[in-house]
Design an enzyme around this catalytic site. Structure first.
Site, PDB file in Angstrom:
ATOM      1  N   ASP A 145      38.329  35.094  36.072  1.00  0.00           N
ATOM      2  CA  ASP A 145      39.467  35.118  36.988  1.00  0.00           C
ATOM      3  C   ASP A 145      39.211  36.040  38.176  1.00  0.00           C
ATOM      4  OD1 ASP A 145      39.559  37.205  35.007  1.00  0.00           O
ATOM      5  OD2 ASP A 145      41.580  37.707  35.658  1.00  0.00           O
ATOM      6  N   ASP A 177      33.272  40.000  42.251  1.00  0.00           N
ATOM      7  CA  ASP A 177      34.244  40.393  41.222  1.00  0.00           C
ATOM      8  C   ASP A 177      34.944  39.150  40.682  1.00  0.00           C
ATOM      9  OD1 ASP A 177      35.777  41.949  39.558  1.00  0.00           O
ATOM     10  OD2 ASP A 177      37.244  42.471  41.101  1.00  0.00           O
ATOM     11  N   GLU A 227      41.320  38.976  32.904  1.00  0.00           N
ATOM     12  CA  GLU A 227      40.924  40.383  32.973  1.00  0.00           C
ATOM     13  C   GLU A 227      41.717  41.120  34.041  1.00  0.00           C
ATOM     14  OE1 GLU A 227      38.559  43.878  34.491  1.00  0.00           O
ATOM     15  OE2 GLU A 227      39.244  42.084  35.542  1.00  0.00           O
ATOM     16  N   GLU A 275      30.275  43.579  35.855  1.00  0.00           N
ATOM     17  CA  GLU A 275      31.117  44.002  36.984  1.00  0.00           C
ATOM     18  C   GLU A 275      30.240  44.569  38.107  1.00  0.00           C
ATOM     19  OE1 GLU A 275      34.316  43.710  37.432  1.00  0.00           O
ATOM     20  OE2 GLU A 275      35.289  43.569  35.464  1.00  0.00           O
ATOM     21  N   HIS A 326      38.519  43.258  45.299  1.00  0.00           N
ATOM     22  CA  HIS A 326      39.947  43.225  45.643  1.00  0.00           C
ATOM     23  C   HIS A 326      40.174  43.419  47.144  1.00  0.00           C
ATOM     24  CE1 HIS A 326      41.153  44.514  41.258  1.00  0.00           C
ATOM     25  NE2 HIS A 326      40.149  43.643  41.289  1.00  0.00           N
TER      26      HIS A 326
END
Length: 381
Positions: free
Chosen positions: A80, A110, A142, A167, A354
């Protein structure tokens, strides 16, 4: 269909939206990404097991296994992504775009892109020389609840010796990180006309007292707990969002505060909640029925892998840098519960996670790919 080139794998992963959000208007199923990975990995002689999440029939975990026997290596990632702000992106988030020696796209680092690195590495490794099992884990949600990582007990054959969670760490091994608690504190007072304070109970005034107690609690835990591994060596508490009232001439009837707590690895979450409740207990007694503390998601504990682990030493040797600790959190504490040595290590930088125009720096691909190849060879060949 055959396994595409590295670029086309990346492109296909980015093109399939798999946003995870507590807001239903944003939330997507990750089924398309899971099916894509299943197809590619089956062509590399992996056995595929797909499990829907409990109470989330449109969300799935995948476990792919090649090789027999016990132990081996687990390569893990989440399928996700976070939501995105279309107005702040200069590129289509779902179209892999190459510009200025970068690949732009939502999930580029990510962390859907990690699966392309894994599959590219496996394509070059001779199956007949494999001596230990290789497993690929692809999880759901996650970025919100971590429900995918919380439901790994559905896979009965998931018992690796070692795990790499891909990650974005710039291929620097991470052996420790903090946990994460998100709590809502709601004060319910009684509204009334502002000209007479006796007509109501002002929730903002009570919240002011709550915040004073929280700041004392924060100061207490910052002195009580410490871990020198971390740049910020103590647990933190952030006052993240507050909402209350509706008009200047009304006594505020309701006020809500959202806080974020980052516990250190090894801290008892039960004890931490007990300390938090103790900090608010006197206020709750003096204002009965007005203060309510609610977890906004199940707590995530901190994570630490022992420094003297041979697995840590191997990744340090291959990466050329010493293992570190970070303040953000991952699925590592849940995977570590499987009984395996666990590290976070993957291509790309957390600084792009993000963010609008998330990207992978193309100059890092060869070095990252070589490190992933070396790890798989050293542990499974």
């Amino acid at each position: 269909m055959s396994i595409p080139s590295f670029f086309n794998m990346y492109q296909a992963l980015i093109a399939r939206p798999s946003i995870s959000s507590l807001d239903p208007s944003w939330d997507h199923s990750n089924k398309a990404v899971i099916e894509l990975l299943a197809d590619w990995l089956e062509q590399l002689d992996f056995n595929i097991e797909i499990q829907p999440l409990k109470n989330k029939p449109n969300k799935f975990n995948l476990l792919a296994t090649r090789g027999v026997g016990s132990g081996g290596l687990l390569l893990s990632g989440h399928t996700d992504t976070v939501p995105y702000d279309q107005q702040r992106w200069n590129f289509d988030p779902f179209k892999l775009t190459e510009k200025d020696n970068r690949w732009y796209g939502l999930g580029a680092i990510d962390m859907k892109g990690f699966f392309a690195f894994i599959i590219e590495a496996l394509r070059d490794l001779p199956t007949n020389q494999q001596t230990k099992p290789i497993q690929i884990l692809a999880t759901a949600d996650e970025e919100t609840t971590m429900d995918g990582a919380r439901q790994l007990n559905h896979f009965s054959q998931l018992k690796p010796d070692h795990c790499i969670i891909g990650e974005p760490t710039e291929m620097r091994p991470i052996r420790a990180h903090k946990g994460h608690l998100t709590e809502s504190i709601r004060v319910t007072g009684r509204s009334g006309h502002s000209s007479n304070p006796a007509l109501g109970i002002n929730a903002i005034e009570i919240m002011h007292q709550v915040i004073s107690q929280l700041l004392e609690f924060r100061n207490g835990i910052s002195h009580k707990y410490s871990n020198k591994l971390f740049e910020i060596p103590y647990p933190t508490l952030n006052l993240g969002a507050i909402h209350g009232g509706d008009n200047a001439n009304r006594i505020c009837g309701c006020c809500e505060l959202h806080i974020d707590i980052r516990p250190l690895p090894g801290m008892s979450l039960t004890d931490l909640y007990s300390e938090l409740n103790t900090a608010l207990k006197q206020l709750m007694l003096s204002s009965p029925g007005t203060i309510e503390l609610t977890a906004m998601h199940p707590p995530i504990p901190g994570f630490e892998q022992a420094e003297n682990s041979k697995f840590v030493q191997l990744t340090e040797q291959i990466s050329g840098v010493q293992a570190e600790a970070v303040n953000y959190c991952t699925e590592a504490p849940f995977i570590q519960q499987l009984g395996c040595d666990t590290l976070v290590l993957g291509p790309g930088s957390i600084k792009q996670a993000h963010q609008p125009d998330e990207f992978l720096d193309l100059s890092t691909i060869n070095q990252s790919q070589q490190a992933i190849n070396n790890l798989i060879r050293r542990l499974c060949f």
